[in-house]
Scaffold this motif. Structure first.
Motif, short mmCIF file in Angstrom:
data_model
loop_
_atom_site.label_atom_id
_atom_site.label_comp_id
_atom_site.label_asym_id
_atom_site.label_seq_id
_atom_site.Cartn_x
_atom_site.Cartn_y
_atom_site.Cartn_z
N VAL A 33 0.84 -1.21 0.00
CA VAL A 33 0.00 0.00 0.00
C VAL A 33 0.87 1.25 0.00
O VAL A 33 0.62 2.21 -0.73
CB VAL A 33 -0.97 -0.01 1.21
N VAL A 34 1.95 1.24 0.83
CA VAL A 34 2.84 2.40 0.90
C VAL A 34 3.48 2.65 -0.46
O VAL A 34 3.53 3.78 -0.95
CB VAL A 34 3.90 2.19 2.00
N ALA A 47 -8.15 9.83 -3.43
CA ALA A 47 -9.51 9.65 -2.91
C ALA A 47 -9.82 8.16 -2.77
O ALA A 47 -10.34 7.71 -1.74
CB ALA A 47 -10.52 10.31 -3.84
N ALA A 48 -9.42 7.37 -3.80
CA ALA A 48 -9.69 5.93 -3.75
C ALA A 48 -8.95 5.28 -2.59
O ALA A 48 -9.51 4.47 -1.84
CB ALA A 48 -9.28 5.29 -5.08
N MET A 49 -7.67 5.68 -2.42
CA MET A 49 -6.88 5.09 -1.34
C MET A 49 -7.44 5.50 0.02
O MET A 49 -7.47 4.70 0.97
CB MET A 49 -5.41 5.52 -1.45
N ALA A 50 -7.87 6.75 0.10
CA ALA A 50 -8.45 7.23 1.36
C ALA A 50 -9.66 6.39 1.73
O ALA A 50 -9.83 5.99 2.88
CB ALA A 50 -8.82 8.71 1.25
N ILE A 115 -1.79 15.12 1.96
CA ILE A 115 -2.72 13.98 1.97
C ILE A 115 -1.93 12.68 1.93
O ILE A 115 -2.22 11.72 2.64
CB ILE A 115 -3.70 14.08 0.79
N ARG A 116 -0.89 12.68 1.08
CA ARG A 116 -0.08 11.46 0.99
C ARG A 116 0.53 11.13 2.36
O ARG A 116 0.49 9.98 2.80
CB ARG A 116 1.03 11.66 -0.05
N LEU A 117 1.06 12.16 3.02
CA LEU A 117 1.65 11.94 4.35
C LEU A 117 0.61 11.37 5.31
O LEU A 117 0.87 10.42 6.05
CB LEU A 117 2.20 13.25 4.91
N ILE A 118 -0.58 12.00 5.30
CA ILE A 118 -1.64 11.53 6.21
C ILE A 118 -1.94 10.07 5.94
O ILE A 118 -2.02 9.26 6.87
CB ILE A 118 -2.91 12.39 6.04
N LEU A 119 -2.09 9.73 4.65
CA LEU A 119 -2.43 8.34 4.32
C LEU A 119 -1.32 7.39 4.76
O LEU A 119 -1.59 6.30 5.27
CB LEU A 119 -2.70 8.21 2.82
N PHE A 255 -6.45 -3.91 -5.13
CA PHE A 255 -7.07 -2.59 -5.28
C PHE A 255 -6.00 -1.50 -5.34
O PHE A 255 -6.03 -0.62 -6.20
CB PHE A 255 -8.02 -2.35 -4.09
N SER A 256 -5.01 -1.57 -4.43
CA SER A 256 -3.97 -0.55 -4.40
C SER A 256 -3.19 -0.52 -5.70
O SER A 256 -2.90 0.55 -6.24
CB SER A 256 -2.99 -0.82 -3.25
#
Lengths: 263, 293
Positions: A33-34, A47-50, A115-119, A255-256
């Motif tokens: 995922v990362v 958005a999809a990853m979130a 957003i990337r960092l948050i995810l 999915f990822s």
């Protein structure tokens, strides 16, 4: 003066599907995922990853509070990243501060970075919050095992991590106690300039180091007394095993990858 | 009243899954010049309670008054409170840090902003109270001393601030019987000769029975019993119910009473008990002599 706000790496016991998953599966899924998070370029992808991670949080049942708490420690880095991107990207300007021009493109880029960092934090917290440190290092050891053929000390590394994790709360408690003892003798840790404050920490750091070394000695002795001599021939009480829950990771990884390729 | 605690409650890690209520409306007061023993089993809130007495912990509710001042009110300064109330933590030798013994003991007085001459005097006096030879060890490293000496140095570090109240949390923990008696004897001296108000925290009934004038018994974050050692120990069943016992001398006293031998009063030390038994035995042989058996 409370130091218990160490949220990163804090394990919340539970029985959810994520808790029951094998640590190796979790580590591998997290890695996938990362990696995908770094490949995504469009806002749709994020958005999809979130959405995927929100589903993950819901399945884990650890409560949003803990996820948010682990994010707090990264607020400064997030703010810094955003500002840096906003000013360093070329494009149409919004406003300027001295020689620096903030741009629309930069703001957009910065927001996506944040957003990337948050995810990223969410993915890793999902693993650490649902896996006890001991299980996590067990999993890591098993995953790194093939590397020991080329001399990589996978067992030693895992043991070091286990011990370090085990002693973090002990040291935090010890620090708290020593600080209180010195405060009872009139020590002041909160006023004065930086040099003065650093000096004020000496009466805490010295006893802390002394006790850390003492504990290390005791632990080494206790391990030797129980015939510890490295990972060779060592058996386990709890064997890791894959179960049906682990199959859940397949759609997540699929999915990822799909998102990473398409978006 | 030197220290007055009213309805103090305290929870560790409040608002998290690890929350633990340790104090639940504790009420007590300690008068000037008293020697008070606080007893309770592990986890009854003793250590947490004493950390409220010098403002190291802030109560969730309730008030803490030291020398008539609410220590958490706006005008009060915690630094002043800590000058008045000295706290010797459990295993205090773990807080030693300076290169020399004298330097470590001087840490407190120096933080108080005293001049070097006064600091020197206080360090000497404090080391004297705890039976340490100032000239012999002042320049040695505290880390190379024996366990008992280290603990004395740490205790001197608090006494050197000349607090009015000295609180000692399990001062004899982990010491052999001889070391125990020495340390507790020195604490007696602090009270009798040094004029300190002493609060001794312990789970050992024997220790507090021998030394304290008044006992406060804690259970589940509350003060449940209070009074002179004899008053408290007369409630043996209640104490047993709280996971505490009574000193062996009191057990002996009760045992003898159940068999019809009444000692003149409850003995608190083995010496007292032995004396009373001897007396009765002597009187007994006299009676038997008269009966001509």
């Amino acid at each position: 003066m409370k130091m218990s706000s160490l949220a990163i790496g804090q394990y919340i016991p539970g029985t959810s599907a994520l808790h029951r998953m094998d640590p190796r599966t979790k580590i591998l899924t997290m890695t996938a995922v990362v990696t995908c998070l770094f490949l995504i370029k469009s806002a749709w992808g994020y958005a999809a990853m979130a959405a995927l991670l929100v589903a993950g949080i819901m399945v884990s049942r650890v409560g949003l509070r803990f996820i948010i708490r682990s994010m707090r420690s990264l607020l400064v880095i997030m703010a810094f990243t955003f500002v840096l991107h906003m000013f360093m990207t070329e494009g149409t300007g919004i406003f300027r501060v001295g020689p620096l021009i903030a741009t629309y493109e930069g703001a957009r880029q910065g927001a996506l970075m944040v957003i990337r960092l948050i995810l990223l934090v969410v993915v890793t917290s999902l693993v650490t919050l649902t896996t006890s440190p001991l299980t996590l290092t067990d999993g890591l050891e098993k995953l790194l095992k093939p590397l020991s053929a080329i001399g990589f000390p996978s067992h030693e590394l895992a043991m070091m991590m286990t011990i370090a994790l085990r002693f973090i709360p002990t040291l935090v408690e010890e620090t708290d106690k020593i600080m209180k003892a010195q405060m009872a003798r009139g020590a002041d840790f909160s006023s004065g300039n930086l040099v003065k404050r650093a000096k004020a920490m000496l009466p805490v750091l010295i006893p802390l180091f002394v006790s850390a070394f003492r504990r290390a000695d005791d632990l080494a002795l206790a391990m030797e007394a129980r015939c510890y001599r490295g990972g060779k021939g060592r058996t386990r009480l709890r064997k890791l095993s894959f179960g049906s829950v682990d199959l859940l990771s397949l759609p997540v990884i699929a999915f990822s990858i799909l998102v990473a390729v398409l978006a | 009243m030197m220290i007055e605690i009213r309805g103090v409650s305290f929870t560790y890690n409040a608002g998290s899954p690890l929350a633990r209520k340790v104090l639940d409306g504790a009420d007590l007061s300690i008068g000037k010049g008293e020697f008070v023993g606080i007893i309770g089993r592990t986890g009854s809130g003793k250590s947490t309670l004493v950390q409220h007495m010098n403002g190291l912990l802030k109560p969730d509710s309730g008030t803490v008054m030291v020398d008539g001042v609410d220590i958490w009110s706006k005008g009060a300064k915690l630094q002043d409170v800590r000058k008045k109330v000295g706290l010797v933590f459990q295993y205090p030798e773990h807080q030693l840090f300076d290169e020399t013994v004298a330097g470590d003991v001087a840490f407190g007085p120096r933080n108080m902003g005293l001049d070097e001459h006064e600091v020197h005097e206080r360090v000497k006096d404090a080391m004297d109270i705890v039976n340490l030879d100032f000239e012999a060890i002042k320049d040695r490293s505290p880390f190379e001393l024996s366990g008992g000496q280290k603990r004395r140095v740490a205790m001197a570090g608090v006494l050197a601030m000349k607090p009015e109240v000295v609180i000692l949390d399990e001062p004899a923990a982990g010491m052999d019987p001889a070391g125990r008696d020495e340390i507790l004897g020195e604490i007696d001296r602090m009270h009798d000769k040094g004029g300190f108000t002493v609060v001794l925290v312990s789970h050992s009934m024997e220790d507090v029975a021998k030394h304290a004038q008044r006992l406060i018994v804690m259970d589940a974050g509350k003060v449940v019993l209070e009074g002179s050692p004899r008053q408290v120990f007369s409630e043996e069943q209640r104490l047993l119910g709280m996971g505490l016992g009574v000193p062996q001398t009191v057990r002996m006293y009760n045992m003898l009473r159940n068999r019809g031998v009444l000692l003149p009063e409850m003995p608190l030390t083995v010496g007292q008990l032995a004396g009373m038994i001897m007396e009765i035995a002597r009187a007994g042989t006299k009676d038997e002599g008269v009966a001509g058996r």
